[in-house]
Design an enzyme around this catalytic site. Structure first.
Site, PDB file in Angstrom:
ATOM      1  N   ARG A 116     -11.675   6.528  10.604  1.00  0.00           N
ATOM      2  CA  ARG A 116     -11.343   5.088  10.552  1.00  0.00           C
ATOM      3  C   ARG A 116     -12.382   4.212   9.856  1.00  0.00           C
ATOM      4  O   ARG A 116     -12.300   3.242   9.031  1.00  0.00           O
ATOM      5  CB  ARG A 116     -11.048   4.704  12.137  1.00  0.00           C
ATOM      6  CG  ARG A 116     -10.622   3.235  11.941  1.00  0.00           C
ATOM      7  CD  ARG A 116      -9.459   2.962  11.414  1.00  0.00           C
ATOM      8  NE  ARG A 116      -8.823   1.710  11.668  1.00  0.00           N
ATOM      9  CZ  ARG A 116      -7.572   0.956  10.775  1.00  0.00           C
ATOM     10  NH1 ARG A 116      -7.377   1.942   9.919  1.00  0.00           N
ATOM     11  NH2 ARG A 116      -7.530  -0.018  11.006  1.00  0.00           N
TER      12      ARG A 116
ATOM     13  N   ASP B 173      -9.143  -6.085  -4.782  1.00  0.00           N
ATOM     14  CA  ASP B 173      -8.446  -4.667  -4.039  1.00  0.00           C
ATOM     15  C   ASP B 173      -9.115  -3.598  -4.980  1.00  0.00           C
ATOM     16  O   ASP B 173      -8.503  -3.477  -6.067  1.00  0.00           O
ATOM     17  CB  ASP B 173      -7.142  -4.785  -3.956  1.00  0.00           C
ATOM     18  CG  ASP B 173      -6.477  -3.339  -3.305  1.00  0.00           C
ATOM     19  OD1 ASP B 173      -7.240  -2.576  -2.906  1.00  0.00           O
ATOM     20  OD2 ASP B 173      -5.236  -3.590  -2.962  1.00  0.00           O
TER      21      ASP B 173
ATOM     22  N   SER C 166       0.633  -1.005   0.100  1.00  0.00           N
ATOM     23  CA  SER C 166      -0.030   0.123  -0.007  1.00  0.00           C
ATOM     24  C   SER C 166       0.917   1.185   0.013  1.00  0.00           C
ATOM     25  O   SER C 166       1.804   1.494  -0.949  1.00  0.00           O
ATOM     26  CB  SER C 166      -0.863  -0.042   1.172  1.00  0.00           C
ATOM     27  OG  SER C 166      -1.792   0.996   1.096  1.00  0.00           O
TER      28      SER C 166
ATOM     29  N   HIS D 259      -8.205  -4.878  -0.356  1.00  0.00           N
ATOM     30  CA  HIS D 259      -6.811  -4.317  -0.010  1.00  0.00           C
ATOM     31  C   HIS D 259      -6.231  -5.022   1.169  1.00  0.00           C
ATOM     32  O   HIS D 259      -4.982  -5.025   1.030  1.00  0.00           O
ATOM     33  CB  HIS D 259      -7.111  -2.790   0.410  1.00  0.00           C
ATOM     34  CG  HIS D 259      -6.037  -2.081   0.464  1.00  0.00           C
ATOM     35  ND1 HIS D 259      -5.009  -1.953  -0.754  1.00  0.00           N
ATOM     36  CD2 HIS D 259      -5.412  -1.416   1.263  1.00  0.00           C
ATOM     37  CE1 HIS D 259      -3.767  -1.285  -0.228  1.00  0.00           C
ATOM     38  NE2 HIS D 259      -4.163  -0.856   0.672  1.00  0.00           N
ATOM     39  N   ASP D 260      -7.074  -5.265   2.280  1.00  0.00           N
ATOM     40  CA  ASP D 260      -6.511  -5.961   3.331  1.00  0.00           C
ATOM     41  C   ASP D 260      -5.652  -7.204   3.123  1.00  0.00           C
ATOM     42  O   ASP D 260      -4.903  -7.861   4.023  1.00  0.00           O
ATOM     43  CB  ASP D 260      -7.593  -6.368   4.431  1.00  0.00           C
ATOM     44  CG  ASP D 260      -7.843  -5.469   5.601  1.00  0.00           C
ATOM     45  OD1 ASP D 260      -6.789  -4.266   5.359  1.00  0.00           O
ATOM     46  OD2 ASP D 260      -8.646  -5.396   6.323  1.00  0.00           O
TER      47      ASP D 260
END
Lengths: 194, 385
Positions: free
Chosen positions: B219, B321, B149, B354-355
């Site tokens: 968040r 992602d 990332s 994405h994680d």
């Protein structure tokens, strides 16, 4: 490409030091061979996770891409040689990929199982789809979405105005230049844009 | 768990010139190292962190057995990046809130806490600061620089700012710049923080408050972009919280209560984050993301920008992602191909969005392992990897 005899026969067609793009490079054995013995550089393209990993293990540059989405990542004439070894029979749009091959490469080398080989003809004459070393699958579980003959490919090349630099068959690792459409299990074409 | 990590810190008195024209002096960087630097100092691997991470990359602390490094599944003895072979360095970036000098620290020029006056830092500035740390550690050239990332952006920037100091770059789930949608998400997060009455224009420290509401929302937004639609549906779907389902009609017909599981999850993540993350750091790091764009100085031509890179690359992306999609990685692959650089690219078909770059996926971990194994072999033969 797992057959070492076919691999060596293809390697003979690739000039020393060539920059090579291998479309459907499998486990990277041919590229590794070309790097070690022919002083070549380049990249393989593969879709399968296992093959991508095998290439990384061998230290071969590999790009995980779906060839059915085209070759837009590669610039015109950016490779000396583009290889399509046993890839054609898996592609949805073989004709587009053939044109892309000679757009990206100065020379294209295409090899595929020749359905016109006498053994295959005999098998079909007897009413059965052939199962051979080069076409090892049953009709119901084959990953090949098409089959074609040495002669068929010549027509396709002509239709796309491609110049056939060389064309021959391969049988047991030997070049077959007499009646290749009948006598060879593998068809090999070396092409360029005319 | 056998790797014990020891956080260290190094202070730099000389001013570091920043891309903005400002500079920062008397700053310190927190870092950790794992493994042993070999005699010719050729086996060092630098790990760059993303938004919400630190120098604590692998292992645990001797007195905190549950404080596991953020890339511990990737890095350690016998792991994909094997600390028995490589000397691995994790470093916390300037402006962060995990140990290195940040907005909550005192500005030596004014004697006051920086707060909103902390200078805007860029990916390039971070890389320059990391390079100074390597200088101090006596490491001239990295065997590899690696990050996911925003960390991948730093790895890429290393290959452009210090091409002669990097032999390999491993760039995971990254992008050559943010697109408008990425910047938009960052802006929503920043507005949430800045409009929190407890923010006090970034000087909340002296008011003894923390803009937790803003941080929570920032968040929550971020978290949505880290997950895929599929994984969110699979994990939460339309499920209601148990407390709600006790109600005979199912729904509570409230507008403000937490009824769906996904609401509960996002609020939990937001609450947790607001307890430890700094609001000014969030603004700084998202801005660094916005600004990163190595092609900008080349009229948007990424191929021209990457011409400076001379190392070998491994890029990895994940199919679901949508924050930094595979197409963004392919842009970098294309630019490297245009420059005839050695590059391998794995596009992992994973459901986790994405994680995924932080999760266990055998295909992903094996590709990285084999890439580093080859590097280790070349190092052990004294050859040119």
């Amino acid at each position: 490409m797992s057959d070492p005899l076919i691999m060596q026969a293809i390697a003979r067609l690739v000039p020393h030091g060539a920059r090579v793009l291998d479309l459907g490079c499998g486990d990277g054995a041919l590229l590794a061979h070309l790097q070690q013995h022919n002083g070549c550089t380049g990249y393989g393209v593969e879709l399968s996770d296992a093959n991508v990993h095998a290439c990384v293990q061998r230290g071969v540059n590999v790009l995980q891409l779906n060839l059915d989405e085209g070759l837009s990542l590669f610039a015109d004439q950016s490779f000396d040689v583009v290889l399509q070894i046993d890839t054609l029979q898996h592609l949805r749009n073989a004709e587009t990929m053939l044109r892309e091959t000679v757009r990206v490469g100065r020379v294209g080398i295409v090899a595929f199982p020749n359905f016109g080989h006498w053994f295959n003809r005999l098998s079909v004459l007897q009413g059965r789809m052939p199962v051979t070393k080069r076409l090892p699958y049953q009709w119901y579980d084959t990953p090949n979405i098409r089959v074609g003959t040495f002669a068929d490919f010549g027509d396709l090349a002509r239709k796309n105005h491609l110049q056939v630099v060389d064309a021959f068959g391969l049988q047991n690792g030997h070049e077959v230049r007499t009646l290749p459409n009948l006598m060879a299990g593998t068809a090999v074409y070396k092409l360029q844009r005319s | 768990m056998n790797l014990i990590a020891t956080p260290q810190s190094m202070t730099f008195e000389a001013p570091l010139p920043l891309q903005s024209g400002a500079s920062i002096r008397g700053y310190s960087l927190s870092y950790e190292t794992y493994g042993t630097l070999n005699a010719d100092k050729s086996n060092a691997v630098l790990i760059c962190h993303a938004l919400n991470a630190s120098h604590h990359v692998a292992g645990v602390y001797a007195d905190q057995a549950h404080n596991v490094g953020w890339w511990d599944n990737m890095i350690g003895p016998g792991k994909s990046l094997d600390t028995n072979q490589f000397f691995v360095i994790g470093v916390n970036n300037l402006g962060s809130c995990f140990g290195s000098t940040g907005p909550m620290h005192v500005n030596p020029d004014t004697g006051r806490v920086y707060g909103a006056d902390f200078p805007v830092v860029t990916v390039e500035d971070w890389v320059n600061a990391q390079a100074r740390l390597l200088d101090a550690l006596g490491i001239e050239q990295l065997a590899a620089v690696m990050g996911g990332s925003l960390g991948g952006m730093q790895a890429l920037s290393w290959t452009l700012q210090y091409p002669e100091r990097v032999k390999h770059a491993v760039v995971v789930a990254s992008a050559p710049n943010l697109n408008a949608e990425n910047i938009a998400f960052n802006e929503v997060a920043r507005r949430a923080i800045v409009t929190d009455p407890d923010f006090h224009e970034g000087h909340f420290y002296e008011h003894g408050v923390v803009p937790k509401r803003g941080l929570r929302i920032a968040r929550m937004i971020g978290h949505i972009t880290y997950l895929s639609d599929d994984v969110m549906n699979e994990k939460f779907g339309r499920e209601l919280r148990e407390a709600v389902t006790h109600n005979a009609t199912g729904y509570k017909y409230s507008t403000q209560e937490v009824e769906f599981q996904i609401e509960s999850y996002l609020r939990y993540q937001g609450d947790k984050f607001s307890e430890y993350f700094d609001a000014n750091t969030y603004l700084l790091i998202t801005r660094a993301l916005d600004y990163f764009d190595p092609a900008r100085a080349f009229g948007g031509d990424l191929s021209a920008a990457l011409a400076r890179a001379s190392c070998q690359f491994l890029l990895v992306s994940f199919s679901t992602d949508w924050r930094f999609s595979p197409a963004r990685s392919r842009e970098m692959v294309k630019a490297l191909l245009d420059n005839r650089r050695d590059v391998s690219y794995a596009e992992i078909d994973a459901p986790h969005g994405h994680d995924a770059f932080l999760l266990d996926d055998a295909r992903y971990l094996n590709v990285v392992r084999s890439y580093f194994d080859n590097m280790a072999k070349a190092l052990n033969q004294g050859g040119a990897a």
